[in-house]
Design a protein around this motif. Structure first.
Motif, PDB file in Angstrom:
ATOM      1  N   MET A   1       0.821  -1.209   0.000  1.00 54.46           N
ATOM      2  CA  MET A   1       0.000   0.000   0.000  1.00 54.46           C
ATOM      3  C   MET A   1       0.859   1.264   0.000  1.00 54.46           C
ATOM      4  N   ALA A   2       2.190   1.094  -0.191  1.00 47.63           N
ATOM      5  CA  ALA A   2       3.153   2.202  -0.213  1.00 47.63           C
ATOM      6  C   ALA A   2       3.182   2.963   1.111  1.00 47.63           C
ATOM      7  N   ILE A   3       3.117   2.202   2.217  1.00 45.25           N
ATOM      8  CA  ILE A   3       3.142   2.797   3.554  1.00 45.25           C
ATOM      9  C   ILE A   3       4.342   2.247   4.320  1.00 45.25           C
ATOM     10  N   ASP A   4       5.047   3.142   4.984  1.00 48.20           N
ATOM     11  CA  ASP A   4       6.106   2.756   5.915  1.00 48.20           C
ATOM     12  C   ASP A   4       5.561   2.954   7.322  1.00 48.20           C
TER      13      ASP A   4
ATOM     14  N   PRO B   1      13.504   5.662  -1.219  1.00 51.56           N
ATOM     15  CA  PRO B   1      12.568   4.579  -0.928  1.00 51.56           C
ATOM     16  C   PRO B   1      13.208   3.212  -0.714  1.00 51.56           C
TER      17      PRO B   1
ATOM     18  N   ASP C   1       7.421   6.174   8.801  1.00 50.02           N
ATOM     19  CA  ASP C   1       7.548   7.425   8.056  1.00 50.02           C
ATOM     20  C   ASP C   1       6.364   7.783   7.173  1.00 50.02           C
ATOM     21  N   GLY C   2       5.350   6.952   7.128  1.00 49.47           N
ATOM     22  CA  GLY C   2       4.187   7.272   6.302  1.00 49.47           C
ATOM     23  C   GLY C   2       4.337   6.800   4.873  1.00 49.47           C
ATOM     24  N   SER C   3       4.045   7.664   3.941  1.00 50.37           N
ATOM     25  CA  SER C   3       3.987   7.299   2.530  1.00 50.37           C
ATOM     26  C   SER C   3       5.359   7.020   1.932  1.00 50.37           C
ATOM     27  N   LEU C   4       5.462   5.897   1.232  1.00 51.65           N
ATOM     28  CA  LEU C   4       6.690   5.600   0.496  1.00 51.65           C
ATOM     29  C   LEU C   4       6.805   6.452  -0.754  1.00 51.65           C
ATOM     30  N   TYR C   5       5.660   6.954  -1.227  1.00 51.81           N
ATOM     31  CA  TYR C   5       5.679   7.805  -2.419  1.00 51.81           C
ATOM     32  C   TYR C   5       6.459   9.092  -2.179  1.00 51.81           C
ATOM     33  N   GLU C   6       6.452   9.582  -0.959  1.00 52.50           N
ATOM     34  CA  GLU C   6       7.104  10.840  -0.636  1.00 52.50           C
ATOM     35  C   GLU C   6       8.514  10.662  -0.089  1.00 52.50           C
ATOM     36  N   ASP C   7       8.981   9.418   0.017  1.00 53.78           N
ATOM     37  CA  ASP C   7      10.304   9.129   0.564  1.00 53.78           C
ATOM     38  C   ASP C   7      11.371   9.409  -0.494  1.00 53.78           C
TER      39      ASP C   7
END
Length: 97
Positions: A51-54, A66, A57-63
């Motif tokens: 689900m692209a969640i860490d 990644p 840290d939250g969203s993997l899309y914003e990492d």
């Protein structure tokens, strides 16, 4: 709670976890009960990665990094892992009990 999938078994999104470089190197002679705990944590991390969640840290899309080495810890263990989106894999690197 669903039954554990285990190493290399993909979830509904096609994601799975694997020991890197090998199960023997990462888990070695760890007792079966502890290996089951590690498997349950890794199954959860795989579902979050799909689900692209860490979890920290939250969203993997914003990492910005990644594929960096990550940690997850609770009162029982600490795992080091790496999420590789283009392979749909979470690689378990190390475990401390």
């Amino acid at each position: 709670m669903s039954a554990p999938r285990g190493e290399g078994v993909e979830n509904d999104s096609g994601w799975a976890w694997e020991c890197d470089p090998s199960r023997l190197w990462v888990l070695g002679d760890m007792p079966a009960g502890q290996q089951e705990l590690v498997g349950a944590v890794m199954d959860g991390l795989v579902d979050l990665a799909a689900m692209a969640i860490d979890p920290k840290d939250g969203s993997l899309y914003e990492d910005p990094h990644p594929m960096r080495l990550r940690t997850y810890e609770d009162e029982h263990l600490m795992v080091w892992y790496q999420t590789i989106p283009h392979r749909s894999r979470v690689y378990l690197k190390r475990v401390n009990l």
